[in-house]
Scaffold this active site. Structure first.
Site, PDB file in Angstrom:
ATOM      1  N   HIS A  47       0.812  -1.232   0.000  1.00 29.46           N
ATOM      2  CA  HIS A  47       0.000   0.000   0.000  1.00 29.46           C
ATOM      3  C   HIS A  47       0.836   1.267   0.000  1.00 29.46           C
ATOM      4  CE1 HIS A  47      -2.597  -2.821   2.687  1.00 29.46           C
ATOM      5  NE2 HIS A  47      -2.776  -3.119   1.416  1.00 29.46           N
TER       6      HIS A  47
ATOM      7  N   LYS B  72      -4.417 -17.439   5.089  1.00 28.32           N
ATOM      8  CA  LYS B  72      -4.822 -16.161   5.663  1.00 28.32           C
ATOM      9  C   LYS B  72      -6.036 -15.658   4.899  1.00 28.32           C
ATOM     10  CE  LYS B  72      -3.330 -11.419   6.504  1.00 28.32           C
ATOM     11  NZ  LYS B  72      -2.556 -10.312   5.924  1.00 28.32           N
TER      12      LYS B  72
ATOM     13  N   TYR C 166      -6.422 -14.291  -1.487  1.00 27.76           N
ATOM     14  CA  TYR C 166      -7.129 -13.022  -1.631  1.00 27.76           C
ATOM     15  C   TYR C 166      -7.931 -12.995  -2.912  1.00 27.76           C
ATOM     16  CZ  TYR C 166      -4.364 -10.699   2.087  1.00 27.76           C
ATOM     17  OH  TYR C 166      -3.802 -10.318   3.280  1.00 27.76           O
TER      18      TYR C 166
ATOM     19  N   TRP D   7      -1.704 -16.441   1.404  1.00 27.03           N
ATOM     20  CA  TRP D   7      -2.586 -15.297   1.517  1.00 27.03           C
ATOM     21  C   TRP D   7      -3.624 -15.489   0.384  1.00 27.03           C
ATOM     22  CZ3 TRP D   7       1.646 -15.123   4.296  1.00 27.03           C
ATOM     23  CH2 TRP D   7       1.977 -14.062   5.141  1.00 27.03           C
TER      24      TRP D   7
ATOM     25  N   GLY E   5      -1.887  -6.955  11.541  1.00 26.72           N
ATOM     26  CA  GLY E   5      -0.769  -6.032  11.358  1.00 26.72           C
ATOM     27  C   GLY E   5      -1.107  -4.642  11.844  1.00 26.72           C
TER      28      GLY E   5
ATOM     29  N   SER F 223      -7.286 -12.072   9.178  1.00 24.62           N
ATOM     30  CA  SER F 223      -6.527 -10.826   9.244  1.00 24.62           C
ATOM     31  C   SER F 223      -7.401  -9.761   9.871  1.00 24.62           C
ATOM     32  CB  SER F 223      -6.113 -10.405   7.844  1.00 24.62           C
ATOM     33  OG  SER F 223      -7.199  -9.801   7.192  1.00 24.62           O
ATOM     34  N   GLY F 224      -6.748  -8.676  10.243  1.00 18.76           N
ATOM     35  CA  GLY F 224      -7.496  -7.622  10.920  1.00 18.76           C
ATOM     36  C   GLY F 224      -7.982  -6.531   9.985  1.00 18.76           C
TER      37      GLY F 224
END
Lengths: 306, 306, 306, 306, 306
Positions: free
Chosen positions: D54, D209, D175, D173, D279, D250-251
């Protein structure tokens, strides 16, 4: 079928013994040219990859031909120089006749479900497969002029080097294809076939399969557009453009008239071809007729020792 | 479950012992055909890759099936010839039963989140993985006719060579797919399935998984468009086009009526199939019903020794 | 034809003996520069890849030239420094003269059937092929500025490393090409040729083939757009931009007037070129005229020892 | 910080000892699960790849966090199971603490400068790098459903095989991403997350994740579109779809309310998660607050031994 | 020119001796930082790849600079830390001075003929080339945020591993580029440069080359868009985002005012830069002026030991 080797023409024999030809390649070419089929330096090849290239559609006029045993029997009994097959057919139908007839293992192919605007033909077998199966040559299609020709030419380059390393003759199906050649008169034009012949030579083919060039119809680039050559002149031009690469002409769609087929063969041979690679024109006939026509083609080739 | 090997038909046995089949491949095919499942030369395979191919959606009608233990139990208790799984499921659910049932390791796959206009199925496991896990075959999907089929055919070629090198049978999921086949009548047509069968044969598959061809609906190319064949004729045509490649028909979406499923199996076997690969039609049933239907399919296959 | 080595200029000799040049590369460059052709540090190269790049079209003005023996004979009798050929022609036409004339093996190429908007030139031969054939250099085309130049530059990088490893000099055909250079004044402009010269130097070429830059016509970026330089000034600029890379100018389309050709050569040499690579301007002439013009070019080069 | 191994649940221990897990992978998973962090079969991972994914934007709310020492200190003092870092951060910030905390080396990544319509995440480190750095797992992002997912799945396949060869656990991950998932309800939907969980399992991940699935908002395919499940039901569904793959949630973006964060963790653990990978919700807090929250999460995980 | 090593700052020395740095990389970094140029932990690098990246255009203001001997002489006499060159220039111009000045071999590059909407920079040299030439570092451009960044990041990953294996420091030219960054405020914005700095750190660079960030002009994403920071604050932010990666700022287009150049250098060093990589601002000056300015920059750097 008894075969008798004839003495090849001095020139061809010299090429075959040239320093740039690996010993294995020379041995395999000799077998194809002088110890198989007409055995006089000409080639009569029976190809079968139409099931992959066009689908089973091609077999409708002669249903038994969908069983590859049909073509294998024809090749054996007809005394062809070689049969050209992909790995699937070669492994499943030729094992019981291994050694009885030379194999040209076709390495790449594609379906015709997508159109040919960006045609590309991926390899699914290797020169090592050919060695393993005891083949005497490999075949590779190059779609000359396709927008994606770079992928194919790079893959061709790897095949060519493997042929060099393993002493394997390389037969190029040099097929003009793609949206750009269509915009320039189409894949069948003299311009297209003449270019394809030259490409095969510069890329390093040993044998090239071409189609008989059609008369120019107006969209080819100059000077081709203005040429008004008859069929023999066109054929001789294409053979000349292939240089020291041996030229086989294909038969294309089936021609019902035997005499017409034979006239074609005669024409090709008189114009300098090394031979023919006729598929549908042979195996779409009933077996007896196919064998009869084969015998007449063989006799005809016998009159053109190379 | 007790298994009794039957004597295979002479023809199939001959192919299995042909020169072109590596000894390891022969051993593994024999195990699948004559020492597992019906053990009479037919195949009854339980596949599970729908979670990757379609998402968990497929498990909604029978929630317990989302736990792969369900399918493993069904395969074991039902006496299937083999279970077909990707590497993730094979490693996490089969280790406690290694050796109890043959594994067909599916090597490639994709999600259906993007549409299939340019479908392509990447490999994420290898033939060496299959050897390591003690599998008796690998599976590979070829999206016949997709605009990106060249990437897949090249990858297929590497898989095929590894199969040759390691003596591993190769099962091809031959699936017509992509915008071009949709424009030509769709993936389920006789034209599409018949072409797919031939592609599998020319590419060198040992076994091919196909769908039962639908009647022609008007958009297929000729001569298919004009064909008016009944279901058995269509099936026989497709089996014939696959040549010496053994054909498995898939079940597709779940059919609730057991009798209808059995009629299908009977039809397929009478038309020359080697067997069936039914997933959702089996594991979307409650376990007792799935086992009951499995037993009836097995009995049916027992009547068609190959 | 007798050849006499002349003492090279101190600077060039120093470069040839520099630490960064492998011993084999030095040996081969020396052979090209001081033991072949004019043998005074200049180069007179006869190229033939036009059959692949443009089709047989190029041979129409002089039909015998379609037979590569024609160019081989011209190169031998004319006393050229080297002949530049692709693998197909090199293997099929040079074997009988191996060692008699240095070979520059051209590694990549393409047809001109598709337009050049995204031109890319795939390799179909390798530096190892060049070693096997006893070549003294390899040639590689880089389409400077093409949208697909990244594929080519990566492949070029592999060729360059093989050249380093095998001690093979590397001749770069640095050709501005593609839709972007067309939008910026075209491939022939001073801007385009000057950029190409520099690219060849930064990429690590030993020799670069360029075209004589045309006057600026208005679409080039500044400061080129505003330059009003005469031909010699343009040529000197380009030679300077190539730095320590030896520059060969090509002849392009055939020029009928011998005197005009010779004026060009003189101009190039006075502007610092190492030599010329003229194809069509040589082999499109009848043999006697081609040999006569060759002799005059040779004499001219003899007056510009490097 | 003192750690005490607890006895794992029988089932998880059985998976860890299964035949399909290499000894090295078992050793490393054991270390992560039972000798680090909560050490009771749960996982509390501190990830840091947001600077690449990001940009530094993510650090603005807590500027000290731009210095990776911040996260390393938090991971060490907070008693995390592991820290997840890319090669650059792992090499430059963890060397002084090698061995003090397990490392999950994240192998691929990308920026978010281009949008995610065709998202693809290239690898810039390898499993061998992970071995060299003493890592206990590698991480790899798969953009489930992206139009370019084939490139990623192929690369994933190579990573997976290296993990197998070197005994390295593989954290995926998973996604959902790309224009097609956006058209089907978006990356955060239950449909998307449920599919991603299953993909991770079929591809062969050890740990996955995921994000907590959002309620369905109308664009997902059926049957998801019609589901009206509450948060726990959605979470349990996703965990179930991951099968024997351990799930970390994940948060996402930072949540300021500590109690809300803890409620989330409790919810995830009660729904079957193996742990959390938070994270920004951790390292965007001032150190004392981050450590305090970490301690409360740890205590919470201690109540859910696996 | 006499050089005297100074004692580095404790922190930098610790990083250089960290476990994660190969011994060869430490040796080469030490040479660059403490045994060359200012030799006090700062770096003054003279780059020359503009001829490839922009064409000879860049040399027009100072024509002698088109001859790379000019830059080599400037680097040697000016006492630079290193000269950065591609393989072509490094091999042809540095051999006579091998060992006299450290070389940073730039591995990839491209022309600017096509625009930068999908910029990608292919490698044409390798880390092994750098070893062969005795280089002390390699350079690699990453076009941060370009739509084709995945190809570059994958290639970067291979370069990074070779650097690890061969102990070669890696300097990343981190250049935001492509249509997406243009839509988000352009390549020169603080947002873009700050992101690029972080990317270099997460990818594992040892040194990063950046441009001084411009003030935000309104199109950057938040929170950057709203920032109103002065030049020093922007620079410190970027240096901080690069973490433990040493930052070099480039000079960009030539600035005629010497004092302005020196003010820039002073600013960069006070904001935490390790040094500068000025090309055109140095070699576009006449030699005496370039040497004079170089000397003043050197003196300035001497006041900022690291």
């Amino acid at each position: 079928m008894k075969r008798k080797s004839q003495v090849p023409k001095a020139e061809l024999r010299r090429v075959l013994s040239s320093l740039s030809i690996a010993q294995g390649k020379r041995a395999r070419l000799w077998r194809l040219l002088y110890a198989s089929g007409p055995a006089n330096g000409t080639l009569m090849v029976l190809p079968l990859d139409q099931g992959l290239e066009h689908g089973p559609t091609d077999f409708f006029p002669n249903p038994p031909a969908v069983d590859t045993s049909y073509q294998v029997r024809l090749a054996l009994e007809g005394g062809y120089s070689a049969i050209a097959l992909g790995i699937g057919l070669a492994e499943k139908y030729l094992y019981e006749h291994a050694g009885e007839i030379p194999l040209i293992l076709k390495l790449n192919g594609k379906t015709n479900i997508a159109d040919d605007a960006e045609a590309t033909s991926p390899a699914f077998a290797t020169v090592e497969d050919a060695v393993r199966l005891g083949a005497d040559a490999v075949g590779y299609t190059v779609y000359v002029g396709s927008p994606r020709q770079d992928a194919e030419i790079r893959e061709y380059g790897r095949v060519r080097r493997d042929c060099e390393r393993l002493g394997m003759p390389l037969v190029v199906w040099a097929y003009p294809r793609g949206r750009d050649i269509e915009a320039k008169g189409g894949k069948g034009s003299l311009y297209a076939q003449d270019y394809a012949a030259r490409v095969a030579e510069e890329l390093g083919a040993d044998v090239v399969k071409l189609h008989e060039p059609a008369p120019e119809a107006g969209a080819s680039p100059e000077p081709y557009r203005s040429l008004r050559e008859d069929a023999p002149t066109r054929l001789r031009r294409v053979v000349r453009s292939a240089g020291r690469v041996m030229v086989l002409f294909s038969g294309g769609v089936k021609q019902d008239d035997d005499a017409a087929v034979l006239r074609k063969v005669k024409l090709y041979m008189e114009c300098g071809a090394t031979g023919v690679m006729f598929g549908r024109n042979m195996w779409l006939r009933p077996m007896d007729q196919a064998l009869a026509l084969t015998a007449r083609v063989r006799s005809l080739l016998a009159r053109y020792p190379r």
